[in-house]
Design an enzyme around this catalytic site. Structure first.
Site, PDB file in Angstrom:
ATOM      1  CG  ASP A 283     -27.803 -15.657  12.406  1.00  0.00           C
ATOM      2  OD1 ASP A 283     -28.884 -15.202  12.377  1.00  0.00           O
ATOM      3  OD2 ASP A 283     -26.869 -15.085  11.859  1.00  0.00           O
TER       4      ASP A 283
HETATM    5  C1  NOJ Z   1     -29.666 -13.065  10.558  1.00  0.00           C
HETATM    6  C2  NOJ Z   1     -28.594 -12.170  10.985  1.00  0.00           C
HETATM    7  O1  NOJ Z   1     -27.326 -12.771  10.768  1.00  0.00           O
HETATM    8  C3  NOJ Z   1     -28.538 -12.230  12.567  1.00  0.00           C
HETATM    9  O2  NOJ Z   1     -27.656 -10.965  12.759  1.00  0.00           O
HETATM   10  C4  NOJ Z   1     -29.977 -11.546  13.110  1.00  0.00           C
HETATM   11  O3  NOJ Z   1     -29.710 -11.237  14.342  1.00  0.00           O
HETATM   12  C5  NOJ Z   1     -30.790 -12.745  12.512  1.00  0.00           C
HETATM   13  N1  NOJ Z   1     -30.915 -12.895  11.122  1.00  0.00           N
HETATM   14  C6  NOJ Z   1     -32.280 -12.389  13.075  1.00  0.00           C
HETATM   15  O4  NOJ Z   1     -32.878 -11.205  12.407  1.00  0.00           O
END
Ligand code: NOJ
Length: 756
Positions: A283
Site C-alpha cells: 500500500d
Molecule cells: C492508500 C489506500 O489504502 C489504498 O486503498 C489505495 O489503493 C492506495 N492508497 C492508492 O491510492
C-alpha cells in the site's frame, strides 16, 4: 461415449493451450530478463504517482519523467485520462533502454468517471450479478481511458462502523463478502486480461485491515488464527480463487509483523497455501511505514518486505534506493529480485502490453465509452438497488407526485457529497441533487429549504474539506435556517429531510468515535417532527449510524449510503415507487458506540442473555440491549412478503447426502417487489465454539403483487465446513439448525442431525 471422448479431447487441448501460453510467457519474460541489468530489474519493482490524483499519504513521487527514462519505474498511478497516459507510456517506450511498458493503475473503486454508489451500498443490493456488472461497466470505462489496473476490490471484513473505510467494503459477513469479492474480480478481469476492455484487479488490503483496534485507521490488529481463517480471510481467498492477478498488502500488523513485511502472510499463506501466482504490491508507502512500526531503517524494512514476498513498492522508493546495497550485503538474494521482477513483467505480458503498449489508449474508445449514457443509466439502476428501507409506517412511502413536499436538509440540494468517498475520478458537478431528481420525476409542488449545515463546527468542517468543500457553513444562524425549514414544512403535506454524513466523514483516515448524525441536523429534524407533518428521512452516509431518535420518531427512513452520480434520480425513483426498494443491510446498525463490535455471527458466551432485558450475571450491559438497532440482512420493501413454513427434505442425514430446504414466499403487497430470502445455519456442537448463526445462502426473488414462488436451497456438507483449532477445514457431525428468513434476526428454524 463419443461425446465424452470429444469433451475429453477438448479438455486436453485446452490444458495444452494454457500450458503453451504459460510456456510462451515464460520464454518471453526469460528473454527480456536476460537483457536487464540489476538496476532495471529493481526499477520494475517501483510504483510511483506523479500527483494530480488524490495522494493518500504525505509523499508524492518526484522526478518521475527521468526515472521512467532511466528504467526506474514499473508502473504509475494517479495519471488520469487517455492522452496523459499515452504520453507517459511514450516516455517509457521511447526513452527507456529496454522500452518496457508501464502499468497504469488507479483507485477505480465504485465506478470510474461514472460514479456508482459506495461499495458498502452496492453490497446491500445482495445482487451478485449486478455487482459483477458494476465492475464490468467500470472496467469498460476505465480501460477506454487508458488504465489497465484497478486497486479494487476492497474486501476487508469490517465490524466496526467507527472505521471510515467500512464504506469501501462489503460489510461484516464472510459468505456475502466472498461472493462479492469473486464477482468484482470477474467483472474487472472478465476471464481474459489481454482484452482491451479488461482491467487487472487488485484485491486489498491483505489482510485484516478492517479489524483495526478501536476503529482507528491504520491501527493494530490482533486476532487468533481460527478467527482469521473462519471470518476474515475468506473474501481475500475468494478473490484469489476467482483469479485476481494482483493483491495489495495492508498497513496493519498481523501477529506483530506489518502485513507488508509478513512472510507468513505473503508467502506461506498466499503463495504456498492458496497457490497465488500473481503480483503483490504494497500500500501507499507501507514499506517505509514499517520504520515507524519499529522494524528497522529503510534498508532493513525494504529487505524485510522483499524477503516476505512483496513484489512492488508503492511510492516509498525503498526498493529503488536500497535493494542493490542489500543484495551486496547478502540481505536479499538475486533470486528474490528476479522473482519479483518476473511477476511484474508477467502481469504486463498478460495485459498484452508487450504486444501493444497503447492497447488501452484508444481515443475513439475514450470518446464513446467515458461517461456514456448507458453508464449513467447503470449508475441510476445500481443506486436504486443499494438503498435500504429501514422504516415505513402507515405506508407513508411511496410518495404521490401530487403531494406537496417540503424537501429540506443540507444534503437535499447538494452535489458535492453525492459521490461518496474514494471517487477520485468522479466529477461532483455531474451529480444529480435530490431536489433536481424529484423535479425530474414530475413532482410539481416541491418547497425547498436547507434547514441546517451538515455540521456547524468550523474546525470539523476544515478537516472534512481537504479535497474541496463538503461541509458548507451557511452565513445564516442555525435558528434562521430551522425557522425557514419549519415554515416550509408547515405548508406541505409531507416532509422529506435529506440528512447524514458529508462524503469525507467516512473513507480513509476518517474514523469517528461517535457515529450519530451531527447535532445541527438533529436539531433540524426534531423541529420538523414538532410540525406534526409525516416525516420521511433520507439518510446518506458511508457507514452505519446510530439512529435511535430517528428510528423512534421518523415515519419512514430510506438509508441511501452515498449513492453516486445519479443520486437524485435514483432517490426519486424509489421515493415515488417507480422502483420498489429491495436492499438489505450487509452490516449491523448498533444502538450506540459502546456496543461495538456488533455483528450477527458472533460466538455464544457461557452466560448468554435470553433476550434484550437486563439479567444479573448474564452477558449484557446495564445501559443498552445486546441486539443491534437494525440487524444484518434487514431491509423493508413497499410490498409485504409472507414466508410459508420451512420445509426440509430430511431431518437426519448421512455423509455426502444433500439436504433441500425450501419455503413458499408470497408477495402480499400491492407492488411487484424483490425479496432476499436468506439461509443461515447454526452448528450446535463443535470442537471449537461455533457462531450463533452463519449465512450460507441467499436468493433474490422477484414477485408480482399476489404472486407466490417456492424458494429452495440445497445444502451439502461443504456448507458445514469450518477451520478447527488445527486449522483443518472440515465439518463435524452432529446437530445443526437450518434457518430461513427475511433477515438474520427473524428466522424460522428446524433442527437436523448430520452424521459422517
Ligand atoms: C492508500 C489506500 O489504502 C489504498 O486503498 C489505495 O489503493 C492506495 N492508497 C492508492 O491510492
Amino acid at each position: 461415449m463419443k461425446r465424452l471422448m470429444t469433451l475429453w479431447l477438448l479438455l486436453i487441448a485446452m490444458a495444452g493451450y494454457g500450458q503453451s501460453a504459460d510456456v510462451k510467457m515464460k520464454t518471453y519474460v526469460d528473454g527480456l530478463m536476460k537483457k536487464m541489468t540489476l538496476e532495471e530489474k529493481i526499477g520494475q519493482l517501483n510504483l510511483l504517482t506523479p500527483g494530480g490524483g488524490i495522494a493518500t499519504g504525505a509523499v508524492v513521487s518526484s522526478d518521475v519523467e527521468n526515472k521512467i527514462a532511466n528504467g526506474q519505474v514499473g508502473g504509475l498511478f494517479g495519471v488520469i485520462g487517455e492522452a496523459k497516459i499515452r504520453q507517459a507510456q511514450e516516455l517509457a517506450i521511447s526513452r527507456s533502454r529496454l522500452k518496457i511498458p508501464l502499468l497504469f493503475g488507479s483507485d477505480v473503486i465504485h465506478g470510474y468517471k461514472t460514479t456508482f454508489p459506495i461499495p458498502l451500498g452496492l453490497s446491500c443490493s445482495w445482487d451478485i450479478e449486478m455487482i459483477e456488472r458494476s465492475a464490468r461497466v467500470a472496467a469498460t470505462e476505465a480501460t477506454a481511458d487508458g488504465l489497465n489496473w484497478a486497486f479494487s476490490p476492497m474486501v476487508d471484513i469490517a465490524r466496526d462502523p467507527r472505521w471510515g473505510r467500512i464504506a469501501e467494503g462489503a460489510g461484516e459477513d464472510p459468505y456475502l463478502g466472498s461472493k462479492i469479492a469473486a464477482a468484482m474480480v470477474r467483472g474487472y478481469q472478465n476471464g481474459d486480461l489481454s482484452k482491451d476492455n479488461t482491467l487487472m484487479a487488485c484485491v486489498k488490503h491483505f489482510a485484516l485491515y478492517g479489524a483495526a483496534d478501536g476503529g482507528r485507521d491504520y491501527n493494530t490488529v490482533d486476532m487468533s488464527r481460527v478467527k482469521m481463517y473462519n471470518e476474515y480471510l475468506p473474501p481475500y481467498k475468494a478473490a484469489v480463487d476467482a483469479g485476481s492477478a494482483s493483491i495489495m498488502s495492508s498497513f496493519n500488523v498481523i501477529d506483530g509483523i506489518p502485513a507488508t513485511g509478513n512472510k507468513w502472510l505473503l508467502t506461506d499463506l498466499l503463495r504456498k497455501e492458496w497457490g497465488f501466482k500473481g503480483m503483490v504490491v504494497s500500500d501507499y508507502t507501507s514499506v517505509n511505514e514499517m520504520i515507524d512500526h519499529g522494524m528497522g531503517d529503510l534498508q532493513q524494512v525494504s529487505a524485510l518486505a522483499l524477503n516476505a514476498g512483496l513484489d512492488m513498492d508503492m511510492v516509498g522508493e525503498g526498493y529503488l534506493t536500497t535493494l542493490k546495497k542489500s543484495l551486496k550485503e547478502g540481505k536479499v538474494t538475486q533470486k528474490q529480485i528476479d522473482d519479483a521482477c518476473r511477476r511484474i513483467l508477467e502481469a504486463k505480458y498478460k495485459l498484452g502490453l508487450f504486444d501493444d503498449p497503447y492497447r488501452y489508449c484508444k481515443s475513439d474508445r475514450a470518446a464513446t465509452e467515458v461517461l456514456s449514457a448507458d453508464k449513467k443509466a447503470a449508475a441510476r439502476e445500481f443506486a436504486t438497488k443499494s438503498f435500504v428501507l429501514l422504516k415505513n409506517n402507515n405506508q407513508v412511502l411511496p410518495l404521490k407526485k401530487t403531494n406537496s413536499i417540503a424537501l429540506v436538509g443540507p444534503l437535499a440540494d447538494n452535489k458535492s457529497n453525492m459521490l461518496g468517498t474514494w471517487a477520485v475520478s468522479g466529477n461532483a458537478d455531474l451529480a444529480i441533487p435530490v431536489l433536481q431528481g424529484i423535479k425530474n420525476e414530475g413532482a410539481t409542488q416541491v418547497l425547498y429549504a436547507k434547514g441546517a449545515n451538515i455540521s456547524d463546527d468550523t474546525l470539523y468542517a476544515k478537516k472534512i474539506n481537504v479535497f474541496g468543500t463538503r461541509i458548507d457553513i451557511d452565513k445564516r444562524s442555525a435558528q434562521e435556517m430551522i425557522d425557514e425549514a419549519v415554515a416550509v414544512a408547515n405548508r406541505a403535506d409531507v416532509v422529506v429531510a435529506v440528512i447524514g454524513e458529508a462524503s469525507e466523514m467516512s473513507g480513509e483516515s476518517s474514523s469517528r468515535s461517535r457515529i450519530d448524525i451531527p447535532e445541527s441536523q438533529i436539531n433540524l429534524i426534531k423541529a420538523l417532527k414538532r410540525t406534526g407533518k409525516p416525516l420521511v428521512l433520507v439518510i446518506m452516509s458511508g457507514r452505519p449510524l446510530t439512529l435511535n431518535w430517528e428510528s423512534a420518531n421518523a415515519d419512514a427512513i430510506l438509508f441511501t449510503w452515498h449513492p453516486g452520480q445519479e443520486a437524485g434520480n435514483a432517490i426519486a425513483d424509489v421515493l415515488f415507487g417507480d422502483v420498489n426498494p429491495s436492499g438489505k443491510l450487509s452490516t449491523s446498525f448498533p444502538r450506540n458506540v459502546g456496543q461495538i463490535p456488533v455483528h450477527y455471527n458472533h460466538l455464544n458466551t457461557g452466560r448468554p442473555n435470553p433476550g434484550d432485558a437486563f439479567n444479573k450475571f448474564r452477558s449484557n450491559y446495564l445501559d443498552v440491549e445486546n441486539s443491534p438497532l437494525y440487524p444484518f440482512g434487514y431491509g423493508l420493501s413497499y410490498s409485504r412478503f409472507e414466508y410459508g413454513p420451512l420445509q426440509l427434505s430430511s431431518a437426519a442425514l448421512k455423509g455426502n447426502q444433500v439436504l433441500t430446504a425450501s419455503v413458499q414466499l408470497t408477495n402480499k403487497g400491492a407492488y411487484a417487489g424483490e425479496e432476499v430470502v436468506q439461509l443461515y445455519i447454526r452448528d450446535l456442537v463443535g470442537s471449537i465454539a461455533r457462531p450463533l448463526n452463519e449465512l450460507k445462502g441467499f436468493k433474490k426473488v422477484l414477485l408480482k403483487a399476489g404472486e407466490s414462488k417456492t424458494v429452495s436451497f440445497t445444502i451439502t456438507p461443504e456448507d458445514l465446513k469450518f477451520y478447527n483449532s488445527a486449522l483443518r477445514y472440515d465439518w463435524e457431525p452432529g446437530d445443526f439448525e437450518i434457518r430461513i428468513g427475511t433477515n438474520s434476526r427473524d428466522l424460522q428454524s428446524v433442527k437436523i442431525n448430520w452424521v459422517k
